[in-house]
Design a protein around this motif. Structure first.
Motif, PDB file in Angstrom:
ATOM      1  N   LEU A  22       0.807  -1.223   0.000  1.00  0.00           N
ATOM      2  CA  LEU A  22       0.000   0.000   0.000  1.00  0.00           C
ATOM      3  C   LEU A  22       0.840   1.272   0.000  1.00  0.00           C
ATOM      4  CD1 LEU A  22      -3.070  -0.651   2.324  1.00  0.00           C
ATOM      5  CD2 LEU A  22      -3.096  -0.047  -0.092  1.00  0.00           C
ATOM      6  N   CYS A  23       1.902   1.276   0.817  1.00  0.00           N
ATOM      7  CA  CYS A  23       2.698   2.500   0.957  1.00  0.00           C
ATOM      8  C   CYS A  23       3.392   2.872  -0.338  1.00  0.00           C
ATOM      9  CB  CYS A  23       3.726   2.347   2.076  1.00  0.00           C
ATOM     10  SG  CYS A  23       4.794   0.901   1.901  1.00  0.00           S
ATOM     11  N   CYS A  24       3.632   1.901  -1.221  1.00  0.00           N
ATOM     12  CA  CYS A  24       4.341   2.175  -2.470  1.00  0.00           C
ATOM     13  C   CYS A  24       3.411   2.282  -3.676  1.00  0.00           C
ATOM     14  CB  CYS A  24       5.360   1.074  -2.735  1.00  0.00           C
ATOM     15  SG  CYS A  24       6.584   0.892  -1.433  1.00  0.00           S
ATOM     16  N   ILE A  25       2.320   1.543  -3.640  1.00  0.00           N
ATOM     17  CA  ILE A  25       1.457   1.489  -4.814  1.00  0.00           C
ATOM     18  C   ILE A  25       0.398   2.585  -4.832  1.00  0.00           C
ATOM     19  CG2 ILE A  25      -0.420  -0.017  -4.020  1.00  0.00           C
ATOM     20  CD1 ILE A  25      -0.014  -1.644  -6.596  1.00  0.00           C
ATOM     21  N   THR A  26       0.070   3.159  -3.668  1.00  0.00           N
ATOM     22  CA  THR A  26      -0.986   4.172  -3.647  1.00  0.00           C
ATOM     23  C   THR A  26      -0.652   5.451  -4.401  1.00  0.00           C
ATOM     24  OG1 THR A  26      -0.235   4.703  -1.401  1.00  0.00           O
ATOM     25  CG2 THR A  26      -2.264   3.443  -1.602  1.00  0.00           C
ATOM     26  N   PRO A  27       0.621   5.914  -4.456  1.00  0.00           N
ATOM     27  CA  PRO A  27       0.890   7.087  -5.291  1.00  0.00           C
ATOM     28  C   PRO A  27       0.530   6.871  -6.760  1.00  0.00           C
ATOM     29  CG  PRO A  27       2.705   6.734  -3.795  1.00  0.00           C
ATOM     30  CD  PRO A  27       1.801   5.537  -3.668  1.00  0.00           C
ATOM     31  N   VAL A  28       0.775   5.647  -7.253  1.00  0.00           N
ATOM     32  CA  VAL A  28       0.431   5.342  -8.648  1.00  0.00           C
ATOM     33  C   VAL A  28      -1.084   5.316  -8.820  1.00  0.00           C
ATOM     34  CG1 VAL A  28       0.627   3.633 -10.482  1.00  0.00           C
ATOM     35  CG2 VAL A  28       2.553   4.027  -8.954  1.00  0.00           C
ATOM     36  N   ILE A  29      -1.783   4.688  -7.860  1.00  0.00           N
ATOM     37  CA  ILE A  29      -3.245   4.646  -7.918  1.00  0.00           C
ATOM     38  C   ILE A  29      -3.818   6.059  -7.848  1.00  0.00           C
ATOM     39  CG2 ILE A  29      -5.328   3.859  -6.715  1.00  0.00           C
ATOM     40  CD1 ILE A  29      -3.703   1.447  -5.740  1.00  0.00           C
ATOM     41  N   ALA A  30      -3.248   6.870  -6.951  1.00  0.00           N
ATOM     42  CA  ALA A  30      -3.712   8.253  -6.799  1.00  0.00           C
ATOM     43  C   ALA A  30      -3.485   9.049  -8.070  1.00  0.00           C
ATOM     44  CB  ALA A  30      -2.986   8.914  -5.626  1.00  0.00           C
ATOM     45  N   LEU A  99       0.501 -13.556  -7.361  1.00  0.00           N
ATOM     46  CA  LEU A  99      -0.095 -12.229  -7.239  1.00  0.00           C
ATOM     47  C   LEU A  99       0.448 -11.498  -6.005  1.00  0.00           C
ATOM     48  CD1 LEU A  99      -2.160 -10.081  -8.095  1.00  0.00           C
ATOM     49  CD2 LEU A  99      -3.877 -11.308  -6.770  1.00  0.00           C
ATOM     50  N   SER A 100       0.542 -12.210  -4.898  1.00  0.00           N
ATOM     51  CA  SER A 100       1.066 -11.609  -3.677  1.00  0.00           C
ATOM     52  C   SER A 100       2.530 -11.219  -3.837  1.00  0.00           C
ATOM     53  CB  SER A 100       0.911 -12.580  -2.498  1.00  0.00           C
ATOM     54  OG  SER A 100      -0.454 -12.851  -2.259  1.00  0.00           O
ATOM     55  N   ALA A 101       3.301 -12.055  -4.521  1.00  0.00           N
ATOM     56  CA  ALA A 101       4.716 -11.759  -4.764  1.00  0.00           C
ATOM     57  C   ALA A 101       4.866 -10.510  -5.637  1.00  0.00           C
ATOM     58  CB  ALA A 101       5.403 -12.954  -5.427  1.00  0.00           C
ATOM     59  N   VAL A 102       3.988 -10.371  -6.627  1.00  0.00           N
ATOM     60  CA  VAL A 102       4.015  -9.194  -7.505  1.00  0.00           C
ATOM     61  C   VAL A 102       3.722  -7.927  -6.707  1.00  0.00           C
ATOM     62  CG1 VAL A 102       2.788  -8.048  -9.394  1.00  0.00           C
ATOM     63  CG2 VAL A 102       3.486 -10.425  -9.629  1.00  0.00           C
ATOM     64  N   LEU A 103       2.767  -8.005  -5.793  1.00  0.00           N
ATOM     65  CA  LEU A 103       2.432  -6.855  -4.947  1.00  0.00           C
ATOM     66  C   LEU A 103       3.608  -6.470  -4.050  1.00  0.00           C
ATOM     67  CD1 LEU A 103      -1.217  -7.732  -3.845  1.00  0.00           C
ATOM     68  CD2 LEU A 103      -0.532  -5.797  -5.259  1.00  0.00           C
ATOM     69  N   ILE A 104       4.213  -7.468  -3.424  1.00  0.00           N
ATOM     70  CA  ILE A 104       5.327  -7.208  -2.512  1.00  0.00           C
ATOM     71  C   ILE A 104       6.530  -6.626  -3.257  1.00  0.00           C
ATOM     72  CG2 ILE A 104       7.076  -8.352  -1.088  1.00  0.00           C
ATOM     73  CD1 ILE A 104       4.882 -10.197  -0.058  1.00  0.00           C
ATOM     74  N   ALA A 105       6.764  -7.105  -4.474  1.00  0.00           N
ATOM     75  CA  ALA A 105       7.937  -6.672  -5.243  1.00  0.00           C
ATOM     76  C   ALA A 105       7.719  -5.351  -5.966  1.00  0.00           C
ATOM     77  CB  ALA A 105       8.307  -7.758  -6.253  1.00  0.00           C
ATOM     78  N   PHE A 106       6.557  -4.731  -5.813  1.00  0.00           N
ATOM     79  CA  PHE A 106       6.244  -3.512  -6.566  1.00  0.00           C
ATOM     80  C   PHE A 106       7.329  -2.439  -6.488  1.00  0.00           C
ATOM     81  CE2 PHE A 106       4.356   0.705  -7.011  1.00  0.00           C
ATOM     82  CZ  PHE A 106       3.808   0.593  -8.284  1.00  0.00           C
ATOM     83  N   PRO A 107       7.901  -2.149  -5.303  1.00  0.00           N
ATOM     84  CA  PRO A 107       8.924  -1.095  -5.246  1.00  0.00           C
ATOM     85  C   PRO A 107      10.136  -1.361  -6.130  1.00  0.00           C
ATOM     86  CG  PRO A 107       8.172  -1.655  -3.051  1.00  0.00           C
ATOM     87  CD  PRO A 107       7.602  -2.686  -3.972  1.00  0.00           C
ATOM     88  N   TYR A 108      10.405  -2.644  -6.431  1.00  0.00           N
ATOM     89  CA  TYR A 108      11.600  -2.987  -7.183  1.00  0.00           C
ATOM     90  C   TYR A 108      11.416  -2.844  -8.699  1.00  0.00           C
ATOM     91  CZ  TYR A 108      12.621  -4.878  -2.616  1.00  0.00           C
ATOM     92  OH  TYR A 108      12.797  -5.007  -1.256  1.00  0.00           O
ATOM     93  N   VAL A 137       7.784  16.810   1.632  1.00  0.00           N
ATOM     94  CA  VAL A 137       6.847  15.946   0.910  1.00  0.00           C
ATOM     95  C   VAL A 137       6.435  14.766   1.791  1.00  0.00           C
ATOM     96  CG1 VAL A 137       6.463  14.566  -1.163  1.00  0.00           C
ATOM     97  CG2 VAL A 137       7.915  16.594  -1.278  1.00  0.00           C
ATOM     98  N   LYS A 138       5.149  14.615   2.010  1.00  0.00           N
ATOM     99  CA  LYS A 138       4.611  13.485   2.766  1.00  0.00           C
ATOM    100  C   LYS A 138       3.948  12.496   1.804  1.00  0.00           C
ATOM    101  CE  LYS A 138       3.695  16.142   6.979  1.00  0.00           C
ATOM    102  NZ  LYS A 138       2.660  16.560   7.964  1.00  0.00           N
ATOM    103  N   GLY A 139       3.972  11.230   2.174  1.00  0.00           N
ATOM    104  CA  GLY A 139       3.306  10.219   1.361  1.00  0.00           C
ATOM    105  C   GLY A 139       4.236   9.326   0.573  1.00  0.00           C
ATOM    106  N   MET A 140       5.567   9.553   0.681  1.00  0.00           N
ATOM    107  CA  MET A 140       6.505   8.675  -0.026  1.00  0.00           C
ATOM    108  C   MET A 140       6.653   7.379   0.756  1.00  0.00           C
ATOM    109  SD  MET A 140       9.542  11.082  -1.603  1.00  0.00           S
ATOM    110  CE  MET A 140       9.984  11.922  -0.086  1.00  0.00           C
ATOM    111  N   GLY A 141       6.325   6.267   0.125  1.00  0.00           N
ATOM    112  CA  GLY A 141       6.388   4.982   0.803  1.00  0.00           C
ATOM    113  C   GLY A 141       7.647   4.194   0.532  1.00  0.00           C
ATOM    114  N   CYS A 142       8.398   4.567  -0.519  1.00  0.00           N
ATOM    115  CA  CYS A 142       9.628   3.852  -0.846  1.00  0.00           C
ATOM    116  C   CYS A 142      10.549   4.774  -1.630  1.00  0.00           C
ATOM    117  CB  CYS A 142       9.326   2.586  -1.651  1.00  0.00           C
ATOM    118  SG  CYS A 142       8.442   2.896  -3.190  1.00  0.00           S
TER     119      CYS A 142
END
Length: 202
Positions: A22-30, A99-108, A137-142
């Motif tokens: 969530l901390c890394c993928i939400t900026p893209v979703i936003a 699917l879970s591995a893809v989510l976890i590896a998102f920052p990479y 800047v607030k909201g950076m997850g990675c």
């Protein structure tokens, strides 16, 4: 026949994997959804990310152990055993694991989604009209969020250089005041899913 409890043992792993991303993928979703500032709501998850990843690995290891174990629970009856449905199969568990591995590896691999910051053709030392603005800047997850911010800011006409620090949670931008302004830069950072505050201009 595998019990319902065994079938659903991977559910906490999926939840943990999603939470860890969530901390890394939400900026893209936003950014894609035009929902500014939503990313900052999940920045608090970043310190817990290693624990959530560990929980995900443990849960899926347990789910696979149950799936592959010869000691899987069976129900004895005189009737014919019904074949396991797709939702109870190894194939479905494999899909969920990937699917879970893809989510976890998102920052990479998220950096491939962000454009590389454009560099000014004229050296900064030769640009007498350049001004600087610094933002908190607030909201950076990675760490890859810095590339997202720098890449988007560099697309703005008049921006000469953008440098973002994940550790300090700051962005410093050199720009031509005739073409853009500190307020415009702040709005851009907000639009892509973060929350910026102007802390210094010169």
């Amino acid at each position: 026949m595998i019990s319902a409890n065994v079938n659903k043992s991977w559910v906490p792993g999926v939840i943990a994997a999603f939470a860890a991303s969530l901390c890394c993928i939400t900026p893209v979703i936003a950014f894609l959804g035009g929902i500014s500032s939503i990313a900052s709501s999940f920045a608090w998850i970043e310190p817990a990310r290693p624990y959530l990843i560990g929980l995900t690995v443990v849960v899926f290891a347990f789910a696979w152990y149950q799936q592959l174990s010869k000691k899987a629970k069976t129900v004895e009856c005189d009737c014919e055993a019904k074949p396991a449905s797709f939702w109870q199969s190894k194939k479905f568990l494999l899909i969920v694991t990937i699917l879970s591995a893809v989510l976890i590896a998102f920052p990479y691999y998220s950096s491939f989604l962000y454009g590389s910051p454009k560099q000014s053709a004229v050296p900064l030392s030769q640009q007498s009209n350049i001004q600087w603005a610094k933002f908190t800047v607030k909201g950076m997850g990675c760490a890859d969020c810095t590339r997202h911010i720098d890449g988007e800011l560099s697309k703005i006409p008049g921006v000469m250089k953008a440098t973002t620090s994940f550790e300090k949670a700051t962005t410093t931008v050199g720009y031509d005041p005739k073409k853009t302004s500190a307020d415009s830069l702040k709005k851009k950072i907000d639009q892509i899913g973060y929350r910026a505050t102007i802390t210094q201009t010169k």
